[in-house]
Design an enzyme around this catalytic site. Structure first.
Site, PDB file in Angstrom:
ATOM      1  N   LYS A  54       0.842  -0.802   0.193  1.00 54.44           N
ATOM      2  CA  LYS A  54       0.220  -0.192  -0.279  1.00 54.44           C
ATOM      3  C   LYS A  54       1.213   1.326  -0.357  1.00 54.44           C
ATOM      4  O   LYS A  54       0.846   1.920  -1.009  1.00 54.44           O
ATOM      5  CB  LYS A  54      -0.928  -0.252   1.102  1.00 54.44           C
ATOM      6  CG  LYS A  54      -1.705  -0.791   0.905  1.00 54.44           C
ATOM      7  CD  LYS A  54      -3.092  -1.266   2.360  1.00 54.44           C
ATOM      8  CE  LYS A  54      -3.590  -2.247   2.489  1.00 54.44           C
ATOM      9  NZ  LYS A  54      -4.619  -2.524   3.086  1.00 54.44           N
ATOM     10  N   GLN A  98      -4.714  -1.243   9.191  1.00 55.54           N
ATOM     11  CA  GLN A  98      -4.801  -2.753   8.886  1.00 55.54           C
ATOM     12  C   GLN A  98      -5.581  -3.742   9.967  1.00 55.54           C
ATOM     13  O   GLN A  98      -5.190  -3.668  10.630  1.00 55.54           O
ATOM     14  CB  GLN A  98      -3.643  -3.102   8.880  1.00 55.54           C
ATOM     15  CG  GLN A  98      -3.463  -4.310   7.692  1.00 55.54           C
ATOM     16  CD  GLN A  98      -4.023  -4.505   6.140  1.00 55.54           C
ATOM     17  OE1 GLN A  98      -4.393  -4.210   5.650  1.00 55.54           O
ATOM     18  NE2 GLN A  98      -4.605  -5.716   5.766  1.00 55.54           N
ATOM     19  N   ASP A 121     -10.994   3.306   4.324  1.00 57.78           N
ATOM     20  CA  ASP A 121     -12.034   2.583   3.948  1.00 57.78           C
ATOM     21  C   ASP A 121     -13.367   1.761   3.818  1.00 57.78           C
ATOM     22  O   ASP A 121     -13.975   1.141   3.363  1.00 57.78           O
ATOM     23  CB  ASP A 121     -11.128   1.072   5.253  1.00 57.78           C
ATOM     24  CG  ASP A 121     -10.011   0.484   4.681  1.00 57.78           C
ATOM     25  OD1 ASP A 121     -10.019  -0.141   3.812  1.00 57.78           O
ATOM     26  OD2 ASP A 121      -9.229   0.179   5.871  1.00 57.78           O
TER      27      ASP A 121
HETATM   28  N1  GUN Z   1      -7.851  -6.648   6.034  1.00 52.29           N
HETATM   29  C1  GUN Z   1      -7.795  -7.289   4.649  1.00 52.29           C
HETATM   30  N2  GUN Z   1      -8.854  -6.340   3.849  1.00 52.29           N
HETATM   31  C2  GUN Z   1      -8.746  -4.947   4.633  1.00 52.29           C
HETATM   32  C3  GUN Z   1      -9.211  -3.513   4.252  1.00 52.29           C
HETATM   33  O1  GUN Z   1      -9.789  -3.569   2.988  1.00 52.29           O
HETATM   34  N3  GUN Z   1      -9.142  -3.549   4.742  1.00 52.29           N
HETATM   35  C4  GUN Z   1      -7.907  -3.198   6.252  1.00 52.29           C
HETATM   36  N4  GUN Z   1      -7.516  -1.822   6.540  1.00 52.29           N
HETATM   37  N5  GUN Z   1      -7.417  -4.016   6.976  1.00 52.29           N
HETATM   38  C5  GUN Z   1      -7.757  -4.976   5.582  1.00 52.29           C
END
Ligand code: GUN
Length: 290
Positions: A54, A98, A121
């Site tokens: 990311k 995350q 998100d």
């Molecule tokens: N863990 C798995 N997918 C995601 C996501 O799209 N966002 C976040 N913050 N954590 C995740």
């Protein structure tokens, strides 16, 4: 007939390039550089890779990027303090914590602490509510957003008269996917692993989205001929003594039945990061209108 294999990697690369060009253009006009903060607590190996990717993608798009790696024993208060700091930091437009978080942390309280206008998100209850109301100006969770962009590309934005089945009802994928499909006016059924006659229900679908977290759960005879199948699963299995990455759909068999299908890897996975960049840019642009 064999299915169209949907190239999520190429689609995602297109989106990332569009975002990069938009950022470049905005900066040339004296605009603000989008800023993304990613927070990882603990040392989960898969999360570590996702978080690193990311950060790399954000910088490649011309964003300002911060990655905060906190130790596994971080307290709730320490994490909330960091989120408050990021909420007030003007160079940051998107905050991503995350998931999963270590078990001693209260995930709901952490998500609720993120300022809704920085919730990249789309997990904050404020934004979840807006999505379910069918509003268009809220950040949408990245993985289902990626799925919806693929659907829009193949079927258009109006799914009236189409039956969609979502297998998996998580907050990250299944539920927001259902909301997006409803916003696109599809007829939506959401299933879980205990749904009676699951293969039969799946077989009704013109659009089948699978986010069950079970390797190759969906067999060829669960799929209606010509359906579009989006496989969100990423499962590491061992086959013939070799480690392999497979989805929640038995791809080799399913592609003989489906009209179009996403592979694993190279399908939905790359779309998630592309949508994260798209969401960050959107939040930055909305912030200048506030
Ligand atoms: N863990 C798995 N997918 C995601 C996501 O799209 N966002 C976040 N913050 N954590 C995740």
């Amino acid at each position: 007939m064999t299915a169209t294999i949907i190239d999520g990697k190429a689609f995602a690369a297109d989106i990332r390039e569009q975002v990069r060009l938009q950022v470049e253009e905005n900066l040339q006009k004296g605009g603000v550089r989008p800023g993304l903060a990613v927070v990882l607590v603990g040392d989960d190996a898969a999360s570590d890779v996702y978080v690193r990717n990311k950060g790399i993608a954000a910088e490649a798009a011309g964003f300002y990027s911060e990655t905060h790696r906190l130790p596994g024993e971080t307290t709730q208060q320490q994490l909330l303090d960091l989120i408050q700091e990021l909420n007030h930091k003007s160079s940051i437009h998107g905050i991503l914590v995350q998931l999963p978080l270590p078990a001693h942390l209260d995930k709901e309280a952490v998500i609720a602490a993120i300022a809704p206008h920085k919730d990249v998100d789309g997990f904050h209850p404020h934004n979840v509510g807006k999505l379910w109301l069918g509003e268009k100006d809220c950040p949408v969770p990245c993985t289902p957003l990626g799925c919806s962009l693929i659907l829009e590309h193949h079927l258009g934005s109006n799914l009236e008269g189409k039956k969609a089945v979502v297998i998996g009802a998580s907050n990250i994928v299944g539920k927001p996917m259902a909301a997006l499909l409803m916003r696109m006016r599809a007829t939506v059924t959401v299933c879980n692993s205990k749904t009676p006659n699951l293969p039969e229900v799946a077989r009704q679908a013109d659009i089948l989205v699978v986010a069950a977290g079970r390797a190759e759960l969906v067999k060829a005879d669960w799929i209606k001929a010509g359906a579009i199948v989006l496989d969100v699963g990423i499962n590491r299995i061992e086959r013939d003594g070799k480690a392999q990455l497979v989805g929640d759909v038995d791809f080799a068999a399913a592609k003989a039945v489906a009209g179009a299908i996403t592979p694993v890897p190279g399908g939905i996975g790359p779309m998630t990061i592309a949508c994260l960049l798209r969401n960050t840019l959107q939040l930055q642009q909305l912030s200048t209108q506030m």
